[in-house]
Design an enzyme around this catalytic site. Structure first.
Site, PDB file in Angstrom:
ATOM      1  N   GLY A  35       0.827  -1.206   0.000  1.00 21.15           N
ATOM      2  CA  GLY A  35       0.000   0.000   0.000  1.00 21.15           C
ATOM      3  C   GLY A  35       0.857   1.249   0.000  1.00 21.15           C
ATOM      4  O   GLY A  35       2.043   1.195  -0.298  1.00 21.15           O
ATOM      5  N   ASN A  36       0.252   2.360   0.324  1.00 23.18           N
ATOM      6  CA  ASN A  36       1.013   3.621   0.403  1.00 23.18           C
ATOM      7  C   ASN A  36       0.380   4.509   1.468  1.00 23.18           C
ATOM      8  O   ASN A  36      -0.613   4.138   2.085  1.00 23.18           O
ATOM      9  CB  ASN A  36       1.057   4.304  -0.970  1.00 23.18           C
ATOM     10  CG  ASN A  36      -0.326   4.602  -1.493  1.00 23.18           C
ATOM     11  OD1 ASN A  36      -1.053   5.401  -0.914  1.00 23.18           O
ATOM     12  ND2 ASN A  36      -0.712   3.926  -2.567  1.00 23.18           N
ATOM     13  N   ARG A  37       0.990   5.662   1.683  1.00 26.01           N
ATOM     14  CA  ARG A  37       0.595   6.502   2.811  1.00 26.01           C
ATOM     15  C   ARG A  37      -0.552   7.465   2.512  1.00 26.01           C
ATOM     16  O   ARG A  37      -0.865   8.322   3.328  1.00 26.01           O
ATOM     17  CB  ARG A  37       1.791   7.354   3.262  1.00 26.01           C
ATOM     18  CG  ARG A  37       2.921   6.570   3.857  1.00 26.01           C
ATOM     19  CD  ARG A  37       4.019   7.546   4.257  1.00 26.01           C
ATOM     20  NE  ARG A  37       5.259   6.852   4.498  1.00 26.01           N
ATOM     21  CZ  ARG A  37       5.563   6.242   5.645  1.00 26.01           C
ATOM     22  NH1 ARG A  37       4.715   6.262   6.645  1.00 26.01           N
ATOM     23  NH2 ARG A  37       6.718   5.638   5.782  1.00 26.01           N
TER      24      ARG A  37
END
Ligand SMILES: Cc1cc2nc3c(=O)[nH]c(=O)nc-3n(C[C@H](O)[C@H](O)[C@H](O)COP(=O)(O)O)c2cc1C
Length: 396
Positions: A201-203
């Protein structure tokens, strides 16, 4: 503008002083109506000095001037901050038992409501129902934030920051220049499963995309928000399509692209996904100390939309970059715009405290040929409006 500011009886009443001060400094004529309960939290002299106008509280003062309707009738916009659960409930049912509720009922001006209360009061179905009723009637809600509340507890219910409330007042009275247009916004961060519990995923929190959806809605557009794992609630008054992976996001955008006027791709999408997704949780004992996961490229949604024949929707992409230099950021944006055949790229610098998850954002909006259309630094709402301004300019 003549702005009526209603202040209700909550601890956050002291914070509205900053809002009133900014509105006065912007040149507005501000008239404050505190409820009786508000005056138990904040003094009348403060509100009069900051607003530079006498305050009005008593329903039966100034009867000869018919004050109970005159204030509301003369307002260009009414802001209620903080709005208590009590006043929200009264407004939802049309009660008019004090000067503030009378003024709201007697007014046709845009109504901006900034609620503040404890999490339990905010999440109570009665409050949520009342807020939804007010939204249905066209009220603009400045959603409460999460954070430290009055006591030691933490949760959603904190009054939004003064600059966010001021932006909302400006937006509520702003132009409806997107009326009749359909705007599709993607927001959040995709998740590519590795196994049933882990993902790549990512932030991204989804805040910028949500601000874009809100801004487009406030400017009169029909809005579709395609949200991937949002950390913030989607706004009311729009169509919301929740997704998680890039494949889901692609299908959702492509199926809504026909008929859209503007597509803003604010979601942070994963370039790759695992080739194989384990059906059961990968156990350390079974996989050992060193693991490698084979990845394969995800579809390039922006490029796919950019390859559509004209007339196609105005296409706005995002580039999150870590370069510090403005020229380097602009060059990266111009390169991406060219490769994807997009109309605009919003390049935002991300690092500690900037971009992902933060309330504010900094963005360069780049058009074809590397032309910098705007440089914006402010709340995500301010950035959202600048992007929509630029998209409208491209469409003309
Ligand atoms: C210390 C204290 C803090 C309060 N804070 C809030 C609040 O943040 N939000 C809220 O909805 N009600 C709060 N209340 C309750 C309201 O003051 C109460 O519902 C009151 O009737 C609101 O009146 P008004 O809506 O006319 O201003 C608080 C009460 C007390 C005693």
């Amino acid at each position: 503008m003549r702005i009526v500011v209603g202040v209700c009886g909550g601890i956050a009443a002291y914070k509205v002083v900053g809002v009133i001060r900014t509105l006065v400094l912007q040149g507005h004529d501000v008239h404050v109506i505190p409820t009786d309960e508000a005056l138990r939290f904040i003094g009348a002299p403060t509100l009069e000095a900051i607003s530079r106008n006498p305050i009005a509280t008593d329903l039966f003062d100034g009867v000869a001037e018919v004050k109970h309707v005159a204030l509301g009738q003369s307002a260009d916009v009414i802001l209620i901050a903080p709005a208590t659960a009590n006043t929200i409930a009264k407004l939802a049912t049309g009660l008019s038992d004090n000067l503030l509720t009378n003024s709201v009922l007697a007014s046709t001006a845009p109504l901006v409501i900034a609620p503040a209360m404890h999490t339990e009061m905010w999440q109570n179905p009665a409050t949520q129902h009342n807020v939804a009723t007010l939204v249905d009637r066209g009220a603009h809600i400045v959603w409460p934030e999460s954070g430290q509340l009055t006591g030691s507890d933490v949760g959603v219910g904190r009054l939004a920051e003064p600059e966010v409330i001021v932006d909302a007042v400006t937006a509520a009275t702003g132009p409806k220049d997107l009326a009749g247009k359909t705007v599709v916004v993607t927001a959040g961060g995709t998740r590519e499963p590795i196994d049933p519990v882990r993902f790549i995923g990512n932030r991204s929190s989804g805040r910028q995309g949500v601000a874009l959806a809100e801004a487009a809605r406030d400017r009169g557009a029909d809005v579709v928000l395609i949200g991937a794992n949002l950390e913030v609630p989607p706004p009311i008054g729009i169509e919301f399509a929740p997704v998680s992976t890039v494949a889901e996001l692609r299908d959702a955008v492509v199926s809504r692209a026909t008929g859209a006027d503007i597509i803003v791709m604010a979601a942070a999408v994963s370039d790759y996904r695992p080739v194989n997704v384990a059906e059961t949780k990968m156990k350390k004992d079974a996989v050992g100390d060193a693991v490698s996961i084979d990845l394969t490229a995800n579809p390039d949604i922006l490029a796919e939309l950019g390859a559509q024949q004209h007339p196609r929707p105005v296409l706005v992409g995002f580039a999150a970059e870590t370069e510090a230099d403005a020229d380097a950021l602009a060059a990266l944006g111009a390169g991406k715009l060219e490769r994807k055949n997009a109309d605009l790229i919003a390049v935002n610098r991300v690092d500690e405290g900037r971009g992902f998850g933060a309330a504010d954002n900094e963005a360069l909006i780049v058009a074809s040929g590397g032309r910098i259309v705007a440089t914006v630094d402010g709340s995500k709402r301010v950035v959202a409006d600048a992007i929509l301004d630029a998209a409208l300019e491209v469409q003309r």
